[in-house]
Write an enzyme that holds these catalytic residues in place. Structure first.
Site, PDB file in Angstrom:
ATOM      1  N   GLN A 174      56.883  24.866  82.498  1.00 26.04           N
ATOM      2  CA  GLN A 174      58.023  25.903  82.541  1.00 26.04           C
ATOM      3  C   GLN A 174      57.755  27.151  83.386  1.00 26.04           C
ATOM      4  OE1 GLN A 174      58.384  25.756  77.956  1.00 26.04           O
ATOM      5  NE2 GLN A 174      60.425  26.331  78.780  1.00 26.04           N
ATOM      6  N   GLU A 223      55.612  31.458  68.570  1.00 21.93           N
ATOM      7  CA  GLU A 223      56.584  31.602  69.973  1.00 21.93           C
ATOM      8  C   GLU A 223      57.733  32.297  68.864  1.00 21.93           C
ATOM      9  OE1 GLU A 223      58.433  28.483  72.056  1.00 21.93           O
ATOM     10  OE2 GLU A 223      56.630  27.559  72.465  1.00 21.93           O
ATOM     11  N   TYR A 228      62.392  31.019  65.767  1.00 26.16           N
ATOM     12  CA  TYR A 228      63.200  31.808  66.397  1.00 26.16           C
ATOM     13  C   TYR A 228      64.515  32.426  65.719  1.00 26.16           C
ATOM     14  CZ  TYR A 228      61.117  30.301  71.189  1.00 26.16           C
ATOM     15  OH  TYR A 228      60.421  30.378  72.212  1.00 26.16           O
ATOM     16  N   GLU A 272      63.884  26.408  81.800  1.00 27.50           N
ATOM     17  CA  GLU A 272      64.223  26.285  80.213  1.00 27.50           C
ATOM     18  C   GLU A 272      64.721  24.820  79.899  1.00 27.50           C
ATOM     19  OE1 GLU A 272      63.502  27.446  77.413  1.00 27.50           O
ATOM     20  OE2 GLU A 272      65.120  26.879  76.164  1.00 27.50           O
ATOM     21  N   TRP A 273      63.819  24.072  80.568  1.00 22.69           N
ATOM     22  CA  TRP A 273      64.031  22.666  79.908  1.00 22.69           C
ATOM     23  C   TRP A 273      65.641  22.079  80.660  1.00 22.69           C
ATOM     24  CZ3 TRP A 273      59.472  20.844  79.761  1.00 22.69           C
ATOM     25  CH2 TRP A 273      58.435  21.568  79.079  1.00 22.69           C
ATOM     26  N   GLU A 323      55.529  21.847  69.140  1.00 20.78           N
ATOM     27  CA  GLU A 323      56.831  21.333  68.252  1.00 20.78           C
ATOM     28  C   GLU A 323      57.174  19.727  68.276  1.00 20.78           C
ATOM     29  OE1 GLU A 323      59.857  23.857  70.259  1.00 20.78           O
ATOM     30  OE2 GLU A 323      59.114  25.582  69.224  1.00 20.78           O
ATOM     31  N   HIS A 362      52.367  20.462  75.957  1.00 22.43           N
ATOM     32  CA  HIS A 362      53.869  20.726  76.031  1.00 22.43           C
ATOM     33  C   HIS A 362      54.911  20.412  76.740  1.00 22.43           C
ATOM     34  CE1 HIS A 362      55.785  25.086  74.733  1.00 22.43           C
ATOM     35  NE2 HIS A 362      56.943  24.076  75.244  1.00 22.43           N
TER      36      HIS A 362
HETATM   37  C1  PNW Z   1      60.681  26.158  72.158  1.00 21.52           C
HETATM   38  N1  PNW Z   1      65.959  25.452  68.293  1.00 21.52           N
HETATM   39  O1  PNW Z   1      61.826  25.077  71.983  1.00 21.52           O
HETATM   40  C2  PNW Z   1      59.808  25.655  73.185  1.00 21.52           C
HETATM   41  O2  PNW Z   1      58.336  25.348  72.670  1.00 21.52           O
HETATM   42  C3  PNW Z   1      59.803  26.133  74.617  1.00 21.52           C
HETATM   43  O3  PNW Z   1      59.549  25.329  75.599  1.00 21.52           O
HETATM   44  C4  PNW Z   1      61.304  26.777  75.047  1.00 21.52           C
HETATM   45  O4  PNW Z   1      61.256  27.288  76.119  1.00 21.52           O
HETATM   46  C5  PNW Z   1      61.742  27.748  73.949  1.00 21.52           C
HETATM   47  O5  PNW Z   1      61.462  27.335  72.313  1.00 21.52           O
HETATM   48  C6  PNW Z   1      62.896  28.216  74.134  1.00 21.52           C
HETATM   49  O6  PNW Z   1      64.086  27.439  73.861  1.00 21.52           O
HETATM   50  C7  PNW Z   1      62.752  25.148  70.977  1.00 21.52           C
HETATM   51  O7  PNW Z   1      66.808  24.718  68.573  1.00 21.52           O
HETATM   52  C8  PNW Z   1      64.047  24.759  71.340  1.00 21.52           C
HETATM   53  O8  PNW Z   1      65.740  25.902  67.157  1.00 21.52           O
HETATM   54  C9  PNW Z   1      64.936  24.767  70.283  1.00 21.52           C
HETATM   55  C10 PNW Z   1      64.786  25.350  69.107  1.00 21.52           C
HETATM   56  C11 PNW Z   1      63.577  26.293  68.933  1.00 21.52           C
HETATM   57  C12 PNW Z   1      62.769  26.169  69.738  1.00 21.52           C
END
Ligand code: PNW
Length: 503
Positions: A26, A390, A311, A448-449, A174, A128
């Site tokens: 990333q 995170e 999150y 962001e993927w 994750e 990752h």
């Molecule tokens: C994380 N959700 O992914 C990843 O570890 C990171 O690489 C990414 O950039 C970051 O969060 C922000 O998206 C997630 O749907 C993706 O709850 C989706 C979720 C949570 C974390």
């Protein structure tokens, strides 16, 4: 009215870890440089149409591979004591296994040295999502037991080299995102072999199985053979769930939502049996791989703490046809068979971001305190401590920003951090939850993927053309919060000097 009480004068414990986070693909760029092999993400971003919404790739992004010294200097200048980052497996082993790439090794030697020189603690993640492409091509990567030994060999190499500099290791980011289209095992989407629903679900749980075994093999070696001094865990993706009403079906749904995300990987680690939750076994039957007794013993207790990326939060509601759903793998919503919604019956969540790609992310600060309580008191009571690895907020994408000043004046993100940190502190001081650290996502805007560079999570603005990084308001909010409530900072780290020393 404050939902956390008066926290002025309250501090986190002296050994609390805080900082900012990132991951290799990333931020690094230099995708083809200095001997790096391709990962599945080089393949996905270059070769799979519509995989990335804005057709961007990780070829350059922030060029952190070359600019890491200025990024470390900035962290030091603002007083950030910990850096979460991942090591790119295909930089070390371009083919996933076999020959080592000395230039990749020399690079990370320099990164670790630079962090140490600047008084910043590294919290490395070994994987990752950038699976070496060769492992995907030759045996399907995480669908095959071979990945366990290949990951183990890579992990052993890295840990032996850097353990003296590291207190907190993360094996896998994750694992819940096995088979998720933005993640590390995109079989369900791309291989015709898995083009029916049941096979896709089976692929997901097979991937999860080998992920857990790969992690556990490394953790066992780390403690029993290598006798590492630090702590080790994988990082969980998981959000808070609260029942939408007092209806019993809603409570069932809360538990199903937890079981299929957190329980999948953590019941084997923290539960009494070393096995998957009964809900998963009942619902999935043969679709769920089975552990041998030896594997159960290996996985059980393989994390030293609970690492969570919390999150956001959701309300859970029961579905009327639970029975039908759980007994038919092609039923919509199978296997979770549980409803969830972001809309709150009360309260005022902020969000989602204006970008539909982050419709999952609402700012729900109250939920963090409740979530930390739920993890320790209800879900996994045997965890000794919880680290928030995170958390962060996406602001609207650039085209919706009138100008750079608007992007830098990121009040919603600043409010998110303030609220979440207050909520976390309340969990520590008022509820006695042992929280050991918090890393904000992200150090700056990145790739962001599947959303590419449209979605900005950074505490610093990244200009993708000239690669300058500019602090946003939220970076000040984040750092200043820890000045007030964090553990004591080292005397050479203050947050009032924003100059970047010449490198
Ligand atoms: C994380 N959700 O992914 C990843 O570890 C990171 O690489 C990414 O950039 C970051 O969060 C922000 O998206 C997630 O749907 C993706 O709850 C989706 C979720 C949570 C974390």
């Amino acid at each position: 009215p404050s939902y956390v009480g008066n926290l002025s004068g309250e501090h986190l414990p002296a050994d609390f870890i805080w900082g900012v986070a990132s991951s290799a693909y990333q931020i690094e760029g230099a995708a083809k440089d200095e001997g790096k092999g391709p990962s599945i993400w080089d393949f996905l971003s270059h070769r799979v149409a519509k995989q990335v919404a804005d057709n961007t790739t990780g070829d350059v992004v922030a060029s952190h591979y070359y600019l890491y010294k200025q990024d470390i200097a900035r962290m030091k200048a603002v007083g950030i004591p910990e850096f979460g980052f991942s090591i790119s497996w295909p930089r070390i082993f371009p083919f996933g296994s076999g020959p080592i790439n000395p230039e990749g090794v020399a690079h990370y030697d320099d990164v670790f040295a630079e962090l140490v020189k600047n008084g910043i603690k590294p919290s490395p993640v070994l994987f990752h999502w950038d699976t070496p492409l060769e492992l995907f091509n030759s045996y399907g990567a995480w669908s095959d037991a071979k990945i366990v030994d290949d990951f183990f060999n890579y992990a052993v190499f890295i840990i032996q080299r850097y353990d003296h500099l590291v207190d907190t290791w993360f094996t896998i980011n994750e694992p819940q995102y096995c088979n998720w289209q933005y993640s590390y095992y995109p079989f369900g989407t791309y291989l015709p072999l898995y083009n029916n629903v049941t096979q896709g679900i089976k692929a997901r749980f097979t991937c999860g199985h080998y992920t857990l075994l790969a992690h556990a093999k490394v953790a066992k070696w780390y403690h029993e053979e290598f006798k590492g001094q630090g702590k080790i865990s994988f990082k969980n993706s998981g959000n808070y769930f609260e029942a939408n009403s007092t209806a019993p079906a809603d409570a069932v749904s809360v538990q199903r939502n937890y079981d299929f995300v957190l329980g999948w990987f953590n019941y084997p680690v923290w539960g009494p049996s070393g096995d998957y939750p009964q809900t998963l076994k009942d619902t999935l039957g043969d679709i769920l791989p089975a552990f041998t007794e030896a594997e159960k013993a290996l996985v059980k207790g393989s994390c030293d703490f609970f690492a969570i990326d919390p999150y956001t939060g959701y309300y859970a509601f029961g579905i009327p046809d639970l029975e039908a759903c759980t007994s038919n793998s092609s039923y919509p919503g199978y296997p979770e068979c549980a409803g969830s919604a972001s809309t709150a019956p009360d309260g005022f969540p902020i969000g989602p971001s204006a970008d539909p790609a982050v419709s999952w992310l609402y700012s729900t600060p109250v939920g963090l305190r409740k979530f930390l309580n739920a993890i320790k008191k209800t879900l996994f009571p045997t965890v000794p401590s919880i680290m928030v690895t995170e958390f962060g907020f996406a602001e609207p994408f650039e085209s919706q920003m009138p100008n750079l000043n608007a992007a830098l004046w990121d009040l919603r993100r600043a409010d998110y951090y303030q609220g979440y940190l207050d909520s976390m502190l309340a969990a520590v001081v008022e509820d006695g939850i042992p929280v050991s650290g918090a890393l904000g996502w992200a150090i700056f805007d990145n790739f962001e993927w599947g959303s590419g560079t449209n979605v900005r999570f950074g505490m610093q603005y990244l200009n993708y053309t000239d690669l300058t990084r500019t602090p946003k308001t939220s970076l000040f909010t984040f750092v200043n919060w820890f000045t007030s409530h964090g553990p004591n900072m080292a005397s050479d780290q203050t947050n009032d000097d924003w100059t970047i020393p010449a490198s």
